[in-house]
Design an enzyme around this catalytic site. Sequence first.
Site, short mmCIF file in Angstrom:
data_model
loop_
_atom_site.label_atom_id
_atom_site.label_comp_id
_atom_site.label_asym_id
_atom_site.label_seq_id
_atom_site.Cartn_x
_atom_site.Cartn_y
_atom_site.Cartn_z
N ASP A 250 0.85 -1.20 0.00
CA ASP A 250 0.00 0.00 0.00
C ASP A 250 0.88 1.25 0.00
O ASP A 250 1.89 1.32 0.71
CB ASP A 250 -0.92 -0.02 1.22
CG ASP A 250 -2.08 0.95 1.08
OD1 ASP A 250 -3.23 0.48 0.95
OD2 ASP A 250 -1.85 2.18 1.10
N ILE A 251 0.49 2.25 -0.77
CA ILE A 251 1.26 3.48 -0.90
C ILE A 251 1.21 4.32 0.39
O ILE A 251 2.10 5.15 0.61
CB ILE A 251 0.73 4.29 -2.11
CG1 ILE A 251 1.79 5.23 -2.64
CG2 ILE A 251 -0.56 5.02 -1.79
CD1 ILE A 251 1.45 5.81 -4.01
N ASN B 137 -13.03 -3.00 2.54
CA ASN B 137 -14.03 -1.96 2.72
C ASN B 137 -14.98 -1.98 1.53
O ASN B 137 -14.54 -2.05 0.38
CB ASN B 137 -13.36 -0.59 2.84
CG ASN B 137 -12.42 -0.52 4.03
OD1 ASN B 137 -12.74 -1.02 5.10
ND2 ASN B 137 -11.25 0.06 3.85
N GLY C 260 -15.47 3.28 3.99
CA GLY C 260 -14.15 3.83 3.69
C GLY C 260 -13.52 3.33 2.41
O GLY C 260 -12.31 3.49 2.21
N GLN C 261 -14.33 2.73 1.51
CA GLN C 261 -13.76 2.29 0.23
C GLN C 261 -13.44 3.51 -0.64
O GLN C 261 -14.32 4.34 -0.89
CB GLN C 261 -14.73 1.36 -0.51
CG GLN C 261 -14.10 0.78 -1.79
CD GLN C 261 -15.02 -0.19 -2.52
OE1 GLN C 261 -16.21 -0.33 -2.19
NE2 GLN C 261 -14.48 -0.86 -3.52
N HIS D 96 -10.32 -5.31 -3.32
CA HIS D 96 -8.99 -5.49 -2.75
C HIS D 96 -9.12 -5.88 -1.29
O HIS D 96 -10.05 -5.45 -0.60
CB HIS D 96 -8.13 -4.23 -2.90
CG HIS D 96 -8.76 -2.98 -2.37
ND1 HIS D 96 -9.71 -2.30 -3.09
CD2 HIS D 96 -8.59 -2.30 -1.22
CE1 HIS D 96 -10.09 -1.23 -2.40
NE2 HIS D 96 -9.43 -1.21 -1.24
N HIS E 48 -6.98 -5.71 2.17
CA HIS E 48 -5.83 -5.18 2.90
C HIS E 48 -5.29 -6.27 3.81
O HIS E 48 -6.07 -6.95 4.50
CB HIS E 48 -6.26 -4.02 3.81
CG HIS E 48 -6.83 -2.82 3.12
ND1 HIS E 48 -6.11 -1.67 2.91
CD2 HIS E 48 -8.07 -2.58 2.62
CE1 HIS E 48 -6.88 -0.76 2.32
NE2 HIS E 48 -8.08 -1.28 2.13
P1 5GP Z 1 -9.70 1.50 0.33
O1 5GP Z 1 -9.66 2.90 0.89
O2 5GP Z 1 -10.50 1.49 -0.96
O3 5GP Z 1 -10.14 0.46 1.30
O4 5GP Z 1 -8.20 1.12 0.00
C1 5GP Z 1 -7.50 1.67 -1.07
C2 5GP Z 1 -6.04 1.63 -0.70
O5 5GP Z 1 -5.29 1.86 -1.87
C3 5GP Z 1 -5.62 2.71 0.31
O6 5GP Z 1 -5.08 2.08 1.48
C4 5GP Z 1 -4.59 3.53 -0.44
O7 5GP Z 1 -3.50 3.95 0.37
C5 5GP Z 1 -4.14 2.57 -1.53
N1 5GP Z 1 -3.70 3.24 -2.74
C6 5GP Z 1 -4.32 4.26 -3.40
N2 5GP Z 1 -3.64 4.59 -4.51
C7 5GP Z 1 -2.56 3.76 -4.56
C8 5GP Z 1 -1.48 3.62 -5.51
O8 5GP Z 1 -1.37 4.31 -6.50
N3 5GP Z 1 -0.56 2.65 -5.21
C9 5GP Z 1 -0.64 1.85 -4.11
N4 5GP Z 1 0.33 0.94 -3.92
N5 5GP Z 1 -1.65 1.95 -3.22
C10 5GP Z 1 -2.61 2.90 -3.45
#
Ligand code: 5GP
Length: 113
Positions: free
Chosen positions: A31-32, A86, A92-93, A99, A101
């Site tokens: 994760d970034i 999520n 929080g998606q 995906h 985590h």
């Molecule tokens: P969500 O918020 O949908 O549950 O998770 C999305 C995740 O993707 C977040 O934890 C966010 O930090 C990660 N993320 C968003 N953009 C990027 C990216 O460009 N590269 C990587 N490696 N992770 C990303």
Amino acid sequence: MTNDCLFCAIAAGEIPSKKVYEDELCLAFYDIAPQAPVHFLVIPKAHIPSVAGVNSANSAVVAHIFEVIAHVSRELGLESYRVVSNIGDQAGQTVHHLHFHVLSGRDMTWPPG
Ligand code: 5GP
Ligand code: ZN
């Protein structure tokens, strides 16, 4: 960008990622914005919007992803970890491509925030 979807673009290699694992069906990458000392994501290469889009035609990849989570976590030596997905804005998606985590390396609280 593929389908205007960030994770489709990462799966296609159009946007770079720090890969943990890859096969023909799925990709795991860090994760970034890590929320724990170890934080990676596992995605299907095929676009599914979220867990809410899982059905009898595409659910095999979800079982496969959980095998990959177990395998990769073992390889990384993780003894305890949390798997989170999520679904929808209130949960929080932020990226609308399925995906999971995988978070590890610190104490976790329950219930989650
Ligand atoms: P969500 O918020 O949908 O549950 O998770 C999305 C995740 O993707 C977040 O934890 C966010 O930090 C990660 N993320 C968003 N953009 C990027 C990216 O460009 N590269 C990587 N490696 N992770 C990303
Ligand atoms: Zn996608």
